[in-house]
Enzyme design. Structure first.
Site, short mmCIF file in Angstrom:
data_model
loop_
_atom_site.label_atom_id
_atom_site.label_comp_id
_atom_site.label_asym_id
_atom_site.label_seq_id
_atom_site.Cartn_x
_atom_site.Cartn_y
_atom_site.Cartn_z
N SER A 172 13.85 72.98 104.66
CA SER A 172 14.99 73.03 105.58
C SER A 172 16.24 72.74 104.79
CB SER A 172 14.82 71.95 106.66
OG SER A 172 16.00 71.85 107.44
N TYR A 216 12.53 63.31 108.84
CA TYR A 216 12.57 64.77 108.59
C TYR A 216 13.22 65.05 107.23
CZ TYR A 216 13.11 69.75 109.88
OH TYR A 216 13.03 71.11 109.94
#
Ligand code: NAD
Length: 272
Positions: A141, A154
């Site tokens: 990401s 995350y």
């Protein structure tokens, strides 16, 4: 003839979003899709692909469960012998607070799926590529290249995915196995709905408006756009690319700081 003709491709996180779209793109390029997910919606995606005249099979596997992943790899070996492509895409996210308030169990759950799941699927399916080579693509990401408020789990997991990709690339390059990560920006999927609210809801609408004006291309990305990047990395068109983490974010990471955009209404009002 598609670029992935006769290739066997394992894709995880394929019930919805980026995984489902990528499965369809890769199937249309000729790959036989082995679609993995924890939910049985994966069979809907598989049926759709088969009904369109392409090839897909579905498997329910929790990628964070070592025993389940090993059993899955054994089944694939018995059925297909070898695989050519692995797309480690299953992932979860949670904006659970600043680090001193961040629940340990949330941190564990994200690391378990996003990072350990990538390790497990890679570990157990790599032997099925070592004879004839292959391509591994891991979904990181832009949140693995820079940080977000309240999302340390995350950020840590996706940063880990990027460096784990490099480990894979250098350890298996001599076996002609390439490994690359993709680093998507905000892509319109159910994960964004869960994190920020649906586009019909007030919070979801505000989030999307902010994302749009912050993005040089003035919009969110689509799962299909990500699928096309994955298909490129899976194909021989990317035959000398390995160990990379390719950002696909409409230009967000090209900025140094967003301050100049904040005070520019012309900029804010030209989104799509
Ligand atoms: N949507 C975005 O803006 C965005 C941006 C950057 C990265 N990503 C990453 O892209 C990937 C796909 O996300 P998405 O946006 O399509 O979200 P999504 O929620 O639509 O898809 C995630 C899929 O992973 C599956 N999954 C979750 N836990 C699993 C497990 N333990 N085992 C097997 N499957 C599991 C889910 O059932 C779901 O089908 C994720 O890794 C996510 O972190 C998404």
């Amino acid at each position: 003839m598609g670029r992935l003709e006769n290739k066997i491709a394992v894709l995880t996180g394929t019930s919805t979003g980026i995984g489902a779209a990528t499965a369809k793109v890769m199937a249309s390029e000729g790959a036989h899709i082995l679609a993995v997910d924890i939910t049985d919606k994966v069979y809907d995606v598989v049926n759709e692909i088969n009904e369109a005249g392409y090839k897909a099979s579905g498997y329910i596997v929790d990628v964070s469960d070592a025993t389940a992943v090993e059993q899955f790899a054994d089944t694939i070996k018995e059925t297909y012998g070898e695989i050519d492509i692995l797309f480690n895409n299953a992932g979860i996210d949670n904006a659970a607070g600043r680090i001193h308030e961040y629940p340990v169990e949330v941190f564990d759950s994200i690391l378990n799926v996003d990072l350990k799941g990538t390790f497990l699927m890679t570990k157990f399916t790599l032997p099925l590529m070592m004879e004839n080579g292959g391509s591994i693509i891991n979904t990181a990401s832009f949140s693995g290249k820079a940080a977000d408020l309240n999302r340390s789990g995350y950020n840590a997991a996706k940063g880990g995915v990027i460096n784990f990709t490099r480990s894979t690339a250098i350890e298996y390059g001599r076996e002609n196995i390439r490994a690359n990560a993709i680093a998507p920006g905000t892509i319109e999927t159910p994960l964004v709905d869960k994190l920020t609210g649906k586009k019909e809801d007030e919070a979801g609408k505000t989030f999307r408006e902010n994302q749009k004006w912050m993005t040089p291309l003035g919009r969110l990305g689509t799962p299909e756009e990500v699928g096309k990047l994955v298909a490129f990395l899976a194909s021989d068109d990317s035959s000398f690319i390995t160990g990379e983490a390719i950002t696909i974010d409409g230009g967000v990471m090209a900025y140094t700081w967003p301050g100049e955009m904040l005070s520019n209404d012309d900029w804010k009002n030209t989104t799509k």
